[in-house]
Design an enzyme around this catalytic site. Structure first.
Site, PDB file in Angstrom:
ATOM      1  N   CYS A  47       5.334  -6.196   1.664  1.00 26.49           N
ATOM      2  CA  CYS A  47       5.725  -4.789   1.626  1.00 26.49           C
ATOM      3  C   CYS A  47       5.010  -4.009   2.739  1.00 26.49           C
ATOM      4  O   CYS A  47       5.295  -4.232   3.902  1.00 26.49           O
ATOM      5  CB  CYS A  47       5.479  -4.223   0.241  1.00 26.49           C
ATOM      6  SG  CYS A  47       6.453  -2.749  -0.073  1.00 26.49           S
ATOM      7  N   TYR A  48       4.065  -3.122   2.407  1.00 20.88           N
ATOM      8  CA  TYR A  48       3.362  -2.417   3.497  1.00 20.88           C
ATOM      9  C   TYR A  48       2.753  -3.414   4.472  1.00 20.88           C
ATOM     10  O   TYR A  48       2.747  -3.188   5.690  1.00 20.88           O
ATOM     11  CB  TYR A  48       2.268  -1.504   2.921  1.00 20.88           C
ATOM     12  CG  TYR A  48       1.529  -0.723   3.999  1.00 20.88           C
ATOM     13  CD1 TYR A  48       2.085   0.429   4.543  1.00 20.88           C
ATOM     14  CD2 TYR A  48       0.291  -1.149   4.487  1.00 20.88           C
ATOM     15  CE1 TYR A  48       1.433   1.145   5.546  1.00 20.88           C
ATOM     16  CE2 TYR A  48      -0.363  -0.441   5.489  1.00 20.88           C
ATOM     17  CZ  TYR A  48       0.214   0.708   6.013  1.00 20.88           C
ATOM     18  OH  TYR A  48      -0.426   1.406   6.994  1.00 20.88           O
TER      19      TYR A  48
ATOM     20  N   LYS B 276     -11.401 -12.986 -15.771  1.00 24.57           N
ATOM     21  CA  LYS B 276     -11.758 -13.353 -17.145  1.00 24.57           C
ATOM     22  C   LYS B 276     -11.150 -14.690 -17.581  1.00 24.57           C
ATOM     23  O   LYS B 276     -11.818 -15.512 -18.194  1.00 24.57           O
ATOM     24  CB  LYS B 276     -11.273 -12.241 -18.084  1.00 24.57           C
ATOM     25  CG  LYS B 276     -11.729 -12.397 -19.502  1.00 24.57           C
ATOM     26  CD  LYS B 276     -13.117 -11.882 -19.646  1.00 24.57           C
ATOM     27  CE  LYS B 276     -13.596 -11.932 -21.069  1.00 24.57           C
ATOM     28  NZ  LYS B 276     -14.933 -11.339 -21.180  1.00 24.57           N
TER      29      LYS B 276
ATOM     30  N   GLU C  77       4.353 -11.340  -6.080  1.00 21.91           N
ATOM     31  CA  GLU C  77       3.249 -11.481  -7.041  1.00 21.91           C
ATOM     32  C   GLU C  77       3.587 -10.980  -8.441  1.00 21.91           C
ATOM     33  O   GLU C  77       2.873 -11.262  -9.386  1.00 21.91           O
ATOM     34  CB  GLU C  77       2.000 -10.764  -6.507  1.00 21.91           C
ATOM     35  CG  GLU C  77       2.058  -9.233  -6.433  1.00 21.91           C
ATOM     36  CD  GLU C  77       2.741  -8.694  -5.170  1.00 21.91           C
ATOM     37  OE1 GLU C  77       3.531  -9.445  -4.566  1.00 21.91           O
ATOM     38  OE2 GLU C  77       2.515  -7.530  -4.818  1.00 21.91           O
TER      39      GLU C  77
ATOM     40  N   ASP D  65     -18.858 -14.009 -21.346  1.00 20.76           N
ATOM     41  CA  ASP D  65     -19.389 -13.928 -19.985  1.00 20.76           C
ATOM     42  C   ASP D  65     -20.850 -14.363 -19.926  1.00 20.76           C
ATOM     43  O   ASP D  65     -21.242 -15.144 -19.052  1.00 20.76           O
ATOM     44  CB  ASP D  65     -19.254 -12.503 -19.433  1.00 20.76           C
ATOM     45  CG  ASP D  65     -17.810 -12.026 -19.482  1.00 20.76           C
ATOM     46  OD1 ASP D  65     -16.928 -12.879 -19.658  1.00 20.76           O
ATOM     47  OD2 ASP D  65     -17.577 -10.816 -19.357  1.00 20.76           O
ATOM     48  N   SER D  66     -21.652 -13.861 -20.848  1.00 14.25           N
ATOM     49  CA  SER D  66     -23.066 -14.231 -20.789  1.00 14.25           C
ATOM     50  C   SER D  66     -23.256 -15.693 -21.205  1.00 14.25           C
ATOM     51  O   SER D  66     -24.130 -16.379 -20.698  1.00 14.25           O
ATOM     52  CB  SER D  66     -23.920 -13.292 -21.631  1.00 14.25           C
ATOM     53  OG  SER D  66     -23.665 -13.469 -22.993  1.00 14.25           O
ATOM     54  N   ALA D  67     -22.399 -16.179 -22.100  1.00 12.09           N
ATOM     55  CA  ALA D  67     -22.509 -17.576 -22.525  1.00 12.09           C
ATOM     56  C   ALA D  67     -22.225 -18.516 -21.353  1.00 12.09           C
ATOM     57  O   ALA D  67     -22.957 -19.480 -21.112  1.00 12.09           O
ATOM     58  CB  ALA D  67     -21.532 -17.857 -23.669  1.00 12.09           C
TER      59      ALA D  67
ATOM     60  N   SER E 103     -25.590 -12.498 -25.286  1.00 12.08           N
ATOM     61  CA  SER E 103     -25.033 -11.587 -26.281  1.00 12.08           C
ATOM     62  C   SER E 103     -24.176 -12.320 -27.296  1.00 12.08           C
ATOM     63  O   SER E 103     -23.838 -11.786 -28.326  1.00 12.08           O
ATOM     64  CB  SER E 103     -24.169 -10.561 -25.566  1.00 12.08           C
ATOM     65  OG  SER E 103     -23.052 -11.211 -25.004  1.00 12.08           O
ATOM     66  N   GLY E 104     -23.798 -13.549 -26.982  1.00 13.12           N
ATOM     67  CA  GLY E 104     -22.842 -14.232 -27.847  1.00 13.12           C
ATOM     68  C   GLY E 104     -21.444 -14.091 -27.278  1.00 13.12           C
ATOM     69  O   GLY E 104     -20.530 -14.775 -27.690  1.00 13.12           O
ATOM     70  N   GLY E 105     -21.263 -13.200 -26.311  1.00 11.86           N
ATOM     71  CA  GLY E 105     -19.963 -13.019 -25.664  1.00 11.86           C
ATOM     72  C   GLY E 105     -19.713 -14.096 -24.628  1.00 11.86           C
ATOM     73  O   GLY E 105     -20.624 -14.825 -24.239  1.00 11.86           O
TER      74      GLY E 105
ATOM     75  N   GLY F  78       0.836  -1.195   0.000  1.00  8.02           N
ATOM     76  CA  GLY F  78       0.000   0.000   0.000  1.00  8.02           C
ATOM     77  C   GLY F  78       0.863   1.234   0.000  1.00  8.02           C
ATOM     78  O   GLY F  78       2.063   1.159   0.284  1.00  8.02           O
TER      79      GLY F  78
ATOM     80  N   HIS G 136       8.034  -8.010  -3.634  1.00  8.86           N
ATOM     81  CA  HIS G 136       6.720  -8.387  -4.181  1.00  8.86           C
ATOM     82  C   HIS G 136       6.793  -9.745  -4.883  1.00  8.86           C
ATOM     83  O   HIS G 136       7.275  -9.833  -6.001  1.00  8.86           O
ATOM     84  CB  HIS G 136       6.237  -7.324  -5.173  1.00  8.86           C
ATOM     85  CG  HIS G 136       5.840  -6.058  -4.498  1.00  8.86           C
ATOM     86  ND1 HIS G 136       4.576  -5.856  -4.002  1.00  8.86           N
ATOM     87  CD2 HIS G 136       6.547  -4.940  -4.212  1.00  8.86           C
ATOM     88  CE1 HIS G 136       4.515  -4.653  -3.440  1.00  8.86           C
ATOM     89  NE2 HIS G 136       5.697  -4.076  -3.556  1.00  8.86           N
TER      90      HIS G 136
END
Ligand code: XMP
Length: 556
Positions: free
Chosen positions: A125-126, A412, A214, A270-272, A266-268, A98, A212
């Site tokens: 770190c922080y 995603k 990550e 996420d919705s699929a 929508s065909g995308g 942070g 870090h």
């Protein structure tokens, strides 16, 4: 290192044509907000870790790395109440970095439950400094800022954190403060040239790292995190797309009961994935609505109907509203006006169709974790995302819909993995993002039927050639834009006066910044050649070599 996200007039979406985008654009129609479900209960066997966020640009990355180790995790604000944290039944905590300094007044502290829980804690770190400060150590401003690569040397103390790792390794540092005195009971596990305590730990599983783990610049970082998760927290790494699917199906069943669900397809991706998951859980209680705006790409409509209705046997309401959209777009040139009209019309069509279904109780949405995380905290980023997150506000106010958001804790790439685990095709799962307003914002100037056909034909060739060259997945997006510019050409013995098409292909991580793709000349040559030969209205093809910023990915 965090890139400033440029202000944008565009609708922010998580990646593909989500109905949310349309709904958000229809700003004028804010209805009653359906309440989000309370935090979900978790399955008994799911192992989780909680990341306490102190505002680091890397908190996301920590979450992604932990998930890559197949351990479920959630990022929570540093003042998250214990009840929220406890509902996850965590096996450990990670304290993020942070921007603050622990010795400054008002600097955020780790909540007491972190230490009282007696669970392992990894402070980064922080997070390490706060741990040192709270547990009786001393943190002070370093003589000089340590930023960039450093060499970490392990001390002779053996710790499961570094098991299987070399005695020296490169690590990424980014800090001004350093540990002057460790808290009682802690020992230094490793040092760098500028940090005598670059890693510290005690025998209760409390660990601090000044670097870090990550970031990719710490090559052994993931192994270090994995050691913490597996060897110190005792996780086994059983969180997989398959286990997620099984668990989500149970949860959706529990939430929905005998209720009815609608979902805008929508065909995308996420919705699929959302629709498929819910369909698995409640079958015919789900009805999907697929609105053809007339602004979709070639074969998109057929493909979506085939996948969901014919193959998956879902209840699908298909609405061909293309004439309505075209009518409303007549004479419209301004890009924002196009967006607004499309959004508004979409909501109208969706409302009409939803009303025909009768009693509906739930609305399924493909909200992803980035939307949730951003709307929960992180300063100014919140503003943009709260909008996306609440975009169902455009839905009919008479319908009291409860949200079902099975993907709200996924990134995603995890959604893609879940899609594959559900048996969706690779073609569907790895689809490039496509904007909500569709081809309307890739036709510069007025949208007409004729222009849509020209663009569809050119776009088809671009997609085809990019796929043939096996570049499709490497590119964030690749498409054609129809410009209103007409120029003189010559074909055979004839003079032509045709349209100019632009090709846009970009690489990007998150669409906030993008670089134009260095496509091989041969691929560009084939695309250009095919377009001018196969699309009679076009006689000139150009390649867009601008990056974002200052340009945007779309042309409108
Ligand atoms: P720009 O053009 O702003 O695009 O660099 C960033 C990403 O967002 C998509 N995009 C949209 N998506 N509705 C959407 O659903 C929109 O109005 C919209 N405008 C841009 C674009 O395709 C890219 O992925």
């Amino acid at each position: 290192m965090e890139k400033e996200k440029p202000e944008s007039h565009r609708v922010s979406v998580s990646g593909d044509v989500e109905v949310s985008a349309y709904l958000e654009i229809a700003k004028g129609r804010v209805g009653e907000q359906p309440l989000a479900e309370p935090e979900e209960k978790l399955g008994a066997e799911r192992e989780a870790v909680v990341i306490i966020d102190f505002g680091s640009q890397y908190s996301w990355l920590i979450a992604r790395r932990v998930r890559e180790c197949r351990v479920y995790c959630e990022v929570m604000h540093h003042d998250a109440p214990w009840e929220r944290v406890a509902s996850l039944r965590p096996k450990g905590f990670i304290l993020s970095g942070g921007p603050s300094s622990v010795y400054e007044p008002g600097a955020p502290q780790a909540p007491a439950y972190v230490y009282e829980s007696r669970l392992p804690v990894l402070g980064i770190c922080y997070g390490m400094q706060v741990m040192a400060h709270q547990l009786g150590g001393k943190v002070a401003k370093g003589v000089k800022r340590e930023y960039g690569l450093a060499v970490l040397h392990q001390n002779s103390v053996s710790s499961p954190l570094f098991e299987g790792l070399p005695p020296e390794m490169p690590v990424w540092m980014s800090h001004c403060d350093r540990i002057e005195e460790m808290p009682p009971g802690f020992v230094s596990l490793a040092y760098t040239e500028n940090s005598p305590v670059a890693a510290m730990g005690n025998d209760q599983g409390l660990i601090g790292l000044q670097f870090h783990p990550e970031v990719v610049h710490t090559p052994q970082g993931k192994a270090i995190l994995q050691n913490f998760l597996y060897k110190i927290c005792g996780c086994s790494g059983n969180w997989t797309p398959g286990s997620f699917v099984a668990e989500s199906i149970e949860r959706v069943k529990e939430q929905v009961g005998t209720g009815r669900v609608i979902c805008a397809l929508s065909g995308g991706v996420d919705s699929a994935v959302t629709a498929t998951l819910i369909h698995r859980a409640v079958g015919d209680q789900l009805t999907c609505i697929f609105v053809n705006t007339g602004l979709l790409r070639r074969e998109e409509v057929e493909r979506t109907i085939n996948t969901f209705q014919r193959n998956m046997k879902m209840n699908l309401v298909y609405v061909d509203a293309s004439e309505r959209f075209l009518e409303r777009l007549k004479g419209v040139i301004d890009p924002e006006e196009k967006r607004h009209i499309i959004g508004e019309e979409f909501v109208r069509v969706f409302e009409e169709e939803a009303a025909k279904i009768g009693q509906v109780d739930f609305l399924a949405q493909g909200t992803l974790y980035p939307d949730v995380i951003e709307s929960a905290f992180s300063g100014n980023r919140a503003v943009a995302t709260i909008k996306t997150h609440h975009n169902v506000g455009g839905l009919p106010s008479k319908m009291k819909l409860t949200l079902v958001e099975p993907l709200r804790y996924l990134f995603k790439d995890e959604v893609r993995e879940v899609g594959l685990a559900l048996g969706l095709s690779e073609e569907m799962v790895y689809r490039q993002p496509f904007p909500g307003p569709g081809l309307a914002i890739r036709i510069i100037g007025e949208v007409t039927k004729e222009r849509l056909e020209i663009l569809r034909a050119a776009d088809w060739i671009v997609m085809n050639e990019i796929k043939k060259a096996k570049l499709y997945r490497q590119l964030w997006q690749s498409f054609a834009v129809l410009t209103p510019v007409r120029s003189v050409g010559v074909m055979g013995d004839f003079r032509t006066y045709g349209y100019m098409v632009a090709i846009r292909a970009v690489t990007s991580e998150d669409a906030m910044t993008a670089d134009w793709a260095r496509l091989p000349y041969e691929v560009l040559a084939r695309i250009s050649n095919r377009i001018v030969n196969e699309v009679p209205e076009v006689n000139r093809v150009v390649y867009d070599i601008s990056s974002k910023p200052p340009s945007t990915i779309e042309w409108e």
